[in-house]
Design a protein around this motif. Structure first.
Motif, PDB file in Angstrom:
ATOM      1  N   CYS A 249      19.079   5.414  10.141  1.00 49.18           N
ATOM      2  CA  CYS A 249      19.197   5.262   8.691  1.00 49.18           C
ATOM      3  C   CYS A 249      20.387   6.079   8.191  1.00 49.18           C
ATOM      4  O   CYS A 249      20.740   7.122   8.752  1.00 49.18           O
ATOM      5  CB  CYS A 249      17.903   5.716   8.011  1.00 49.18           C
ATOM      6  N   THR A 250      21.026   5.619   7.124  1.00 53.76           N
ATOM      7  CA  THR A 250      22.216   6.289   6.597  1.00 53.76           C
ATOM      8  C   THR A 250      21.887   7.539   5.797  1.00 53.76           C
ATOM      9  O   THR A 250      22.806   8.272   5.421  1.00 53.76           O
ATOM     10  CB  THR A 250      23.002   5.320   5.704  1.00 53.76           C
TER      11      THR A 250
ATOM     12  N   ALA B  76      14.866  10.711   2.374  1.00 57.94           N
ATOM     13  CA  ALA B  76      13.708   9.815   2.395  1.00 57.94           C
ATOM     14  C   ALA B  76      12.673  10.403   3.340  1.00 57.94           C
ATOM     15  O   ALA B  76      12.951  11.313   4.128  1.00 57.94           O
ATOM     16  CB  ALA B  76      14.107   8.410   2.828  1.00 57.94           C
ATOM     17  N   SER B  77      11.468   9.867   3.257  1.00 64.80           N
ATOM     18  CA  SER B  77      10.390  10.335   4.127  1.00 64.80           C
ATOM     19  C   SER B  77       9.492   9.163   4.487  1.00 64.80           C
ATOM     20  O   SER B  77       9.337   8.206   3.706  1.00 64.80           O
ATOM     21  CB  SER B  77       9.567  11.434   3.447  1.00 64.80           C
ATOM     22  N   VAL B  78       8.900   9.245   5.670  1.00 64.66           N
ATOM     23  CA  VAL B  78       7.955   8.239   6.158  1.00 64.66           C
ATOM     24  C   VAL B  78       6.700   8.968   6.610  1.00 64.66           C
ATOM     25  O   VAL B  78       6.776   9.889   7.440  1.00 64.66           O
ATOM     26  CB  VAL B  78       8.549   7.431   7.330  1.00 64.66           C
ATOM     27  N   ASP B  79       5.562   8.579   6.059  1.00 67.95           N
ATOM     28  CA  ASP B  79       4.269   9.157   6.434  1.00 67.95           C
ATOM     29  C   ASP B  79       3.354   8.036   6.889  1.00 67.95           C
ATOM     30  O   ASP B  79       3.222   7.015   6.194  1.00 67.95           O
ATOM     31  CB  ASP B  79       3.635   9.901   5.257  1.00 67.95           C
ATOM     32  N   VAL B  80       2.717   8.224   8.034  1.00 70.86           N
ATOM     33  CA  VAL B  80       1.792   7.247   8.595  1.00 70.86           C
ATOM     34  C   VAL B  80       0.508   7.976   8.955  1.00 70.86           C
ATOM     35  O   VAL B  80       0.543   9.000   9.649  1.00 70.86           O
ATOM     36  CB  VAL B  80       2.385   6.555   9.835  1.00 70.86           C
TER      37      VAL B  80
ATOM     38  N   LEU C 207      13.394   1.060   5.507  1.00 70.73           N
ATOM     39  CA  LEU C 207      14.508   1.988   5.712  1.00 70.73           C
ATOM     40  C   LEU C 207      15.855   1.270   5.603  1.00 70.73           C
ATOM     41  O   LEU C 207      16.843   1.855   5.135  1.00 70.73           O
ATOM     42  CB  LEU C 207      14.374   2.677   7.064  1.00 70.73           C
ATOM     43  N   GLN C 208      15.908   0.012   6.016  1.00 69.85           N
ATOM     44  CA  GLN C 208      17.135  -0.753   5.823  1.00 69.85           C
ATOM     45  C   GLN C 208      17.433  -0.937   4.343  1.00 69.85           C
ATOM     46  O   GLN C 208      18.596  -0.851   3.911  1.00 69.85           O
ATOM     47  CB  GLN C 208      17.015  -2.113   6.511  1.00 69.85           C
ATOM     48  N   ASN C 209      16.391  -1.186   3.541  1.00 68.32           N
ATOM     49  CA  ASN C 209      16.594  -1.306   2.093  1.00 68.32           C
ATOM     50  C   ASN C 209      17.107   0.010   1.506  1.00 68.32           C
ATOM     51  O   ASN C 209      17.958   0.010   0.606  1.00 68.32           O
ATOM     52  CB  ASN C 209      15.284  -1.706   1.406  1.00 68.32           C
TER      53      ASN C 209
END
Length: 459
Positions: A350-351, A392-396, A380-382
């Motif tokens: 991701c950028t 940004a953050s990603v939670d699963v 993430l591409q968006n």
């Protein structure tokens, strides 16, 4: 018509019916009303619409009850002959027609939008086929049951609503017309009780004021009572005149199957296009280059060596494109190491800086794991293309029998699923597996996207 019915059923199954229904008298502050909700209630249009619904319910229910009892009894009695079958079918068809009128009445007066039940499944035209379809339809029998159940409830609600409404307004306005009794009736006031020895009249100022206060109390509480009565009416309309949960679920699954088929076809076209425009074209060029190098191998070894070197570079590029294509189909890291490692790999491309936190006790089923991976990958591409975010953050994580994914960024916001963007396609894919996509993205940011998937473990 089938598409509209499908969309209505999907909204019904998702519990989205009644959004257009007004939210009650007790709205929060900031609505611009000078009077409290309890004082506005007797004069609001909704109260009068609901009271009108209760008033109409009595004559309508008498008509429906009479039709059902008469026609069904006649049809059942004539079943010993063939005549009873068409009579019973006509009775049920009439109940379906009355059900449509009741849904329209609920929509107009209660602002309750209920989808029509599943249509009749008539495989070929003909009177016998139509009668069979009517008799086999569960919706027909539910409509008939509504005509039977609604009658006693309509009598009860009519009696209660009219009694409270008339008593409230009578007592509330009594101070304005109590003078009628001594002037024209020959008694001191409204008689509350009387026998041969004793009588009670509302004839002094204190009693008149007390009657007005009692009337005010009845007048203010009656709209809420009527609302409770019409709530039961709404439950009857929705439960007996709308589509059944089973039929809604069938329509939901049929629609989801179409989405899955369309998605699979689109993926196959994408893979074919990537192979044709990428690796295949590069390999064709490589084959031509190697052919020329073969011809020049004896005549001009240096040129042939340069062409082989160039072909070697083309082979590397072709291999990289094939790796990227394979990763787009199903990444090997996801199969080997699970979501944590796979999402970390996606985040690294991701950028913007992305923090990944995966908290799962076990691995879900491969299908669910793959959908979760591609959901995060597309989000993430968006972010890379459109958000202008700095982080940004990603939670699963897992919550009971659901897999939850949350993707956040501090970008400019403004993302909307309803505008036919990539988010709309992503929402459709999740919906096809009983998933949900919720986007909270005000203009100016931040953006938070929550995806919810069913948790299924590997077999």
């Amino acid at each position: 018509m089938a598409t509209e019915y499908r969309q209505e059923c999907r909204r019904e199954y998702r519990g989205e019916y009644g959004r257009g229904h007004e939210q009650g008298f007790g709205r929060a502050t900031g609505t611009g009303h000078a009077l409290p909700a309890v004082l506005r209630a007797p004069f609001e249009p909704r109260s009068w619409r609901e009271f009108g619904y209760v008033l109409l319910s009595l004559p309508v229910s008498v008509l429906l009850f009479t039709w059902s009892v008469t026609m069904v009894s006649l049809g059942a009695g004539l079943l010993v002959t063939f005549i009873g079958v068409p009579v019973l079918a006509a009775a049920l068809a009439g109940c379906r027609g009355f059900g449509a009128l009741e849904r329209a009445r609920a929509r107009g007066l209660l602002r309750l939008d209920v989808a029509a039940p599943e249509p009749l499944r008539i495989r070929q035209p003909g009177a016998l086929t139509w009668m069979g379809a009517v008799l086999k339809s569960g919706a027909s029998w539910r409509n008939m049951l509504y005509t039977l159940v609604q009658f006693p409830w309509a009598v009860f609600s009519f009696s209660v609503a009219v009694s409270f409404w008339s008593l409230g307004w009578t007592l509330l306005t009594y101070p304005l017309w109590f003078w009628v009794f001594p002037m024209y009736v020959g008694q001191s006031g409204l008689q509350l009780y009387g026998d041969g020895h004793h009588s009670i009249y509302l004839d002094n100022p204190f009693e008149i004021a007390l009657a007005g206060l009692a009337g005010l109390l009845f007048t203010l509480t009656t709209p809420w009572l009527v609302r409770a009565l019409t709530t039961v009416d709404g439950l009857l309309v929705r439960g007996l005149l709308g589509p059944s949960l089973l039929s809604v679920r069938v329509v939901e699954l049929e629609s989801d199957r179409g989405i899955v088929v369309d998605t699979a076809a689109a993926d196959l076209r994408r893979i074919e296009r990537d192979l044709h425009d990428g690796a295949q074209a590069r390999l064709v060029s490589l084959a031509m280059g190697l052919g020329l190098a073969k011809e020049k191998l004896l005549e001009d070894p240096d040129s042939a060596a340069a062409m082989v070197e160039e072909a070697h570079g083309e082979v590397k590029l072709a291999l990289q494109e094939l790796r990227d294509l394979a990763r787009g189909i199903h990444p090997a890291v996801l199969t080997d190491r699970g979501l944590d490692a796979a999402l970390s790999s996606v985040a690294s491309r991701c950028t913007v800086p992305v923090k990944v936190d995966v908290d799962l006790p076990t691995r879900p089923a491969p299908a669910i794991e793959g959908i979760a991976y591609f959901t995060v990958s597309e989000l993430l591409q968006n972010i890379s293309k459109h958000s202008r975010a700095r982080s940004a953050s990603v939670d699963v994580w897992r919550s009971e029998n659901r897999l939850l994914i949350q993707v956040r960024d501090d970008g400019r916001g403004g993302a909307d699923v309803s505008h036919g963007s990539g988010l709309a396609g992503l929402a459709g894919r999740l919906d096809a597996v009983d998933g949900v996509l919720v986007v909270d993205s005000p203009v100016g940011g931040p953006t938070r996207v929550i995806a919810e998937l069913p948790w299924r473990t590997s077999v």
